[in-house]
Scaffold this motif. Structure first.
Motif, PDB file in Angstrom:
ATOM      1  N   ALA A  17      98.496 116.187  32.310  1.00 20.48           N
ATOM      2  CA  ALA A  17      98.415 114.833  32.871  1.00 20.48           C
ATOM      3  C   ALA A  17      98.209 113.814  31.754  1.00 20.48           C
ATOM      4  CB  ALA A  17      97.288 114.747  33.894  1.00 20.48           C
ATOM      5  N   ARG A  18      97.340 114.136  30.803  1.00 16.94           N
ATOM      6  CA  ARG A  18      97.125 113.241  29.664  1.00 16.94           C
ATOM      7  C   ARG A  18      98.378 113.156  28.813  1.00 16.94           C
ATOM      8  NH1 ARG A  18      96.403 113.692  24.582  1.00 16.94           N
ATOM      9  NH2 ARG A  18      95.536 111.945  23.447  1.00 16.94           N
ATOM     10  N   GLU A  43      98.869 116.641  48.671  1.00 16.20           N
ATOM     11  CA  GLU A  43     100.019 115.901  48.158  1.00 16.20           C
ATOM     12  C   GLU A  43      99.595 115.082  46.947  1.00 16.20           C
ATOM     13  OE1 GLU A  43     103.363 112.598  49.342  1.00 16.20           O
ATOM     14  OE2 GLU A  43     102.102 113.422  50.920  1.00 16.20           O
ATOM     15  N   ILE A  44     100.155 115.432  45.816  1.00 18.63           N
ATOM     16  CA  ILE A  44      99.922 114.705  44.574  1.00 18.63           C
ATOM     17  C   ILE A  44     101.283 114.244  44.093  1.00 18.63           C
ATOM     18  CG2 ILE A  44      99.090 114.851  42.200  1.00 18.63           C
ATOM     19  CD1 ILE A  44      97.123 117.021  43.217  1.00 18.63           C
ATOM     20  N   THR A  45     101.431 112.945  43.958  1.00 13.29           N
ATOM     21  CA  THR A  45     102.727 112.385  43.561  1.00 13.29           C
ATOM     22  C   THR A  45     102.777 112.190  42.047  1.00 13.29           C
ATOM     23  OG1 THR A  45     101.982 110.094  43.758  1.00 13.29           O
ATOM     24  CG2 THR A  45     102.853 111.141  45.763  1.00 13.29           C
ATOM     25  N   PRO A  46     103.973 112.120  41.496  1.00 12.61           N
ATOM     26  CA  PRO A  46     104.095 111.860  40.059  1.00 12.61           C
ATOM     27  C   PRO A  46     103.392 110.568  39.622  1.00 12.61           C
ATOM     28  CG  PRO A  46     106.192 112.605  40.935  1.00 12.61           C
ATOM     29  CD  PRO A  46     105.269 112.393  42.111  1.00 12.61           C
ATOM     30  N   GLU A  47     103.372 109.576  40.483  1.00 13.45           N
ATOM     31  CA  GLU A  47     102.710 108.311  40.155  1.00 13.45           C
ATOM     32  C   GLU A  47     101.199 108.471  39.987  1.00 13.45           C
ATOM     33  OE1 GLU A  47     106.536 107.923  41.780  1.00 13.45           O
ATOM     34  OE2 GLU A  47     104.823 108.682  42.884  1.00 13.45           O
ATOM     35  N   MET A  48     100.652 109.531  40.567  1.00 15.43           N
ATOM     36  CA  MET A  48      99.210 109.794  40.457  1.00 15.43           C
ATOM     37  C   MET A  48      98.856 110.496  39.149  1.00 15.43           C
ATOM     38  SD  MET A  48      98.723 111.103  44.375  1.00 15.43           S
ATOM     39  CE  MET A  48      96.962 111.322  44.385  1.00 15.43           C
ATOM     40  N   ILE A  49      99.849 110.996  38.452  1.00 18.84           N
ATOM     41  CA  ILE A  49      99.606 111.738  37.217  1.00 18.84           C
ATOM     42  C   ILE A  49      99.481 110.744  36.057  1.00 18.84           C
ATOM     43  CG2 ILE A  49     100.445 113.558  35.668  1.00 18.84           C
ATOM     44  CD1 ILE A  49      99.593 114.529  38.481  1.00 18.84           C
ATOM     45  N   VAL A  50      98.301 110.169  35.964  1.00 14.93           N
ATOM     46  CA  VAL A  50      97.956 109.236  34.883  1.00 14.93           C
ATOM     47  C   VAL A  50      96.529 109.544  34.450  1.00 14.93           C
ATOM     48  CG1 VAL A  50      99.527 107.382  35.545  1.00 14.93           C
ATOM     49  CG2 VAL A  50      97.251 107.454  36.521  1.00 14.93           C
ATOM     50  N   CYS A  51      96.338 109.788  33.165  1.00 11.76           N
ATOM     51  CA  CYS A  51      94.996 110.039  32.656  1.00 11.76           C
ATOM     52  C   CYS A  51      95.022 109.956  31.135  1.00 11.76           C
ATOM     53  CB  CYS A  51      94.489 111.412  33.087  1.00 11.76           C
ATOM     54  SG  CYS A  51      92.699 111.585  32.869  1.00 11.76           S
ATOM     55  N   SER A  52      94.021 109.303  30.581  1.00 10.79           N
ATOM     56  CA  SER A  52      93.936 109.228  29.123  1.00 10.79           C
ATOM     57  C   SER A  52      92.824 110.117  28.585  1.00 10.79           C
ATOM     58  CB  SER A  52      93.740 107.780  28.675  1.00 10.79           C
ATOM     59  OG  SER A  52      92.646 107.206  29.335  1.00 10.79           O
ATOM     60  N   GLY A  53      92.046 110.723  29.471  1.00 16.48           N
ATOM     61  CA  GLY A  53      90.964 111.619  29.063  1.00 16.48           C
ATOM     62  C   GLY A  53      89.694 111.312  29.825  1.00 16.48           C
ATOM     63  N   CYS A  54      88.906 112.325  30.039  1.00 21.60           N
ATOM     64  CA  CYS A  54      87.708 112.229  30.879  1.00 21.60           C
ATOM     65  C   CYS A  54      86.632 111.312  30.309  1.00 21.60           C
ATOM     66  CB  CYS A  54      87.149 113.647  31.068  1.00 21.60           C
ATOM     67  SG  CYS A  54      85.646 113.760  32.025  1.00 21.60           S
ATOM     68  N   ILE A  56      86.883 109.097  27.582  1.00 17.24           N
ATOM     69  CA  ILE A  56      87.281 107.930  26.803  1.00 17.24           C
ATOM     70  C   ILE A  56      87.765 106.820  27.715  1.00 17.24           C
ATOM     71  CG2 ILE A  56      87.849 109.313  24.760  1.00 17.24           C
ATOM     72  CD1 ILE A  56      90.776 108.948  25.467  1.00 17.24           C
ATOM     73  N   GLN A  57      87.825 105.613  27.191  1.00 19.22           N
ATOM     74  CA  GLN A  57      88.299 104.474  27.966  1.00 19.22           C
ATOM     75  C   GLN A  57      89.756 104.683  28.344  1.00 19.22           C
ATOM     76  OE1 GLN A  57      86.585 101.838  29.065  1.00 19.22           O
ATOM     77  NE2 GLN A  57      84.712 102.607  28.128  1.00 19.22           N
ATOM     78  N   GLY A  58      90.141 104.158  29.463  1.00 16.04           N
ATOM     79  CA  GLY A  58      91.530 104.220  29.902  1.00 16.04           C
ATOM     80  C   GLY A  58      91.647 104.769  31.303  1.00 16.04           C
ATOM     81  N   VAL A  59      92.871 104.928  31.744  1.00 18.55           N
ATOM     82  CA  VAL A  59      93.141 105.397  33.107  1.00 18.55           C
ATOM     83  C   VAL A  59      92.694 106.840  33.274  1.00 18.55           C
ATOM     84  CG1 VAL A  59      95.069 103.825  33.492  1.00 18.55           C
ATOM     85  CG2 VAL A  59      95.506 106.082  32.513  1.00 18.55           C
ATOM     86  N   LYS A  60      92.362 107.172  34.497  1.00 21.49           N
ATOM     87  CA  LYS A  60      91.929 108.528  34.850  1.00 21.49           C
ATOM     88  C   LYS A  60      92.711 108.990  36.077  1.00 21.49           C
ATOM     89  CE  LYS A  60      88.227 108.193  32.133  1.00 21.49           C
ATOM     90  NZ  LYS A  60      88.881 107.499  31.035  1.00 21.49           N
ATOM     91  N   PHE A  61      92.953 110.292  36.155  1.00 24.69           N
ATOM     92  CA  PHE A  61      93.476 110.880  37.376  1.00 24.69           C
ATOM     93  C   PHE A  61      92.449 110.584  38.466  1.00 24.69           C
ATOM     94  CE2 PHE A  61      93.923 114.714  40.137  1.00 24.69           C
ATOM     95  CZ  PHE A  61      95.177 114.422  40.630  1.00 24.69           C
TER      96      PHE A  61
END
Length: 111
Positions: A17-18, A43-54, A56-61
């Motif tokens: 995901a990262r 149901e997990i969509t491709p659009e939900m697969i966003v994460c920069s890391g647990c 650190i700053q940034g988007v998370k799953f």
């Protein structure tokens, strides 16, 4: 400790995901969404697969961001990872991960 080690000891640096997020890889997002949907019976969509890391700053799953009991507990206790928590060896939350993943346990115990 490396920034890409999750609170539970999983290696975010190798998490697909990262990798899909940092490389903007839509094919990998599709693959991960399919695998995680089957694995979690959800149901997990491709659009939900966003994460920069647990840690650190940034988007998370979504699960990691707001539902993961391990991440929530570690943040409340203000520990770098569960390895810094005196209750780790008896903890049922992180035990679900490190009981089945010797590499994660080793990362937390600095093997």
């Amino acid at each position: 400790m490396k920034d890409f080690i999750a609170y539970c000891g999983l290696d975010c640096e190798s998490c697909e995901a990262r990798l899909a997020t940092v490389n903007n890889d839509n094919e990998l997002r599709i693959k991960v969404a399919k695998e995680w949907s089957e694995m979690n019976n959800a149901e997990i969509t491709p659009e939900m697969i966003v994460c920069s890391g647990c840690r650190i700053q940034g988007v998370k799953f979504a699960y990691c961001d707001s539902m993961c009991p391990i991440r929530k507990c570690a943040r409340e206790k203000q520990v770098e990872t569960c390895g810094a928590c005196s209750e780790m060896k008896a903890c049922e939350k992180v035990g679900a991960i490190i009981g089945n993943n010797p590499e994660a346990r080793c990362r937390l115990e600095n093997c």
